[in-house]
Design a protein around this motif. Sequence first.
Motif, short mmCIF file in Angstrom:
data_model
loop_
_atom_site.label_atom_id
_atom_site.label_comp_id
_atom_site.label_asym_id
_atom_site.label_seq_id
_atom_site.Cartn_x
_atom_site.Cartn_y
_atom_site.Cartn_z
N TYR A 279 -7.96 15.57 1.26
CA TYR A 279 -9.04 14.62 1.00
C TYR A 279 -10.21 15.21 0.24
O TYR A 279 -11.09 14.50 -0.19
CB TYR A 279 -9.52 13.99 2.32
N GLY B 253 1.18 6.34 8.37
CA GLY B 253 0.07 6.04 7.49
C GLY B 253 -1.20 5.99 8.32
O GLY B 253 -1.15 5.95 9.54
N ASN C 155 -6.15 4.86 4.47
CA ASN C 155 -5.33 4.56 3.31
C ASN C 155 -5.16 3.07 3.05
O ASN C 155 -4.71 2.69 1.97
CB ASN C 155 -3.95 5.20 3.44
N SER D 25 0.80 -1.23 0.00
CA SER D 25 0.00 0.00 0.00
C SER D 25 0.83 1.28 0.00
O SER D 25 0.40 2.29 -0.54
CB SER D 25 -0.95 0.01 1.20
N SER D 26 2.02 1.25 0.62
CA SER D 26 2.86 2.44 0.70
C SER D 26 4.27 2.05 1.13
O SER D 26 4.41 1.27 2.07
CB SER D 26 2.29 3.42 1.72
#
Length: 160
Positions: free
Chosen positions: A158, A89, A93, A37-38
């Motif tokens: 966002y 994070g 997310n 994811s990251s």
Amino acid sequence: MDISTVVIEKPEDVNVVLGQAHFIKTVDDLFEALAGSSPHLRFGIAFCEASGPRLIRRAGNDPELVDLAVRNARAIGAGHSFGVFLREGYPVNVLNQLKQVPEVCRIFCATANAVEVVVAETGTGRGILGVVDGGPPLGVETDEDAAARHELLRAIGYKP
């Protein structure tokens, strides 16, 4: 049946996702979902097996967060429960990736708040009944509060 609460131990800068899954492969699949994811996300995972050797399975890319996940899993002690502890994070997310893991049955919470887990214990074992996530409402949003919420969402990227 005995009902108790377990306070989740975590530093203020750590987010937690608590859920329930159903298979030994859960910890590996959660790891893959988070790692993909990251590149900046730091995390620790713990999963309580409900049969066989009934071990707390663990994984992650941050030893401190893995240890934190294991301590909390041991305190909760509910079969097939898992905890993911995140730094650098946010749950928003990664939540969809976690929910898409085939073994995941449900997510109880995803939060940075103080959390208490409501646990039932029977002669068979322990299970999570639910969670207490943060405090109760102090009032109803005003127009000014809504404007501040919209500004915050824009400031953190966002909302356009």
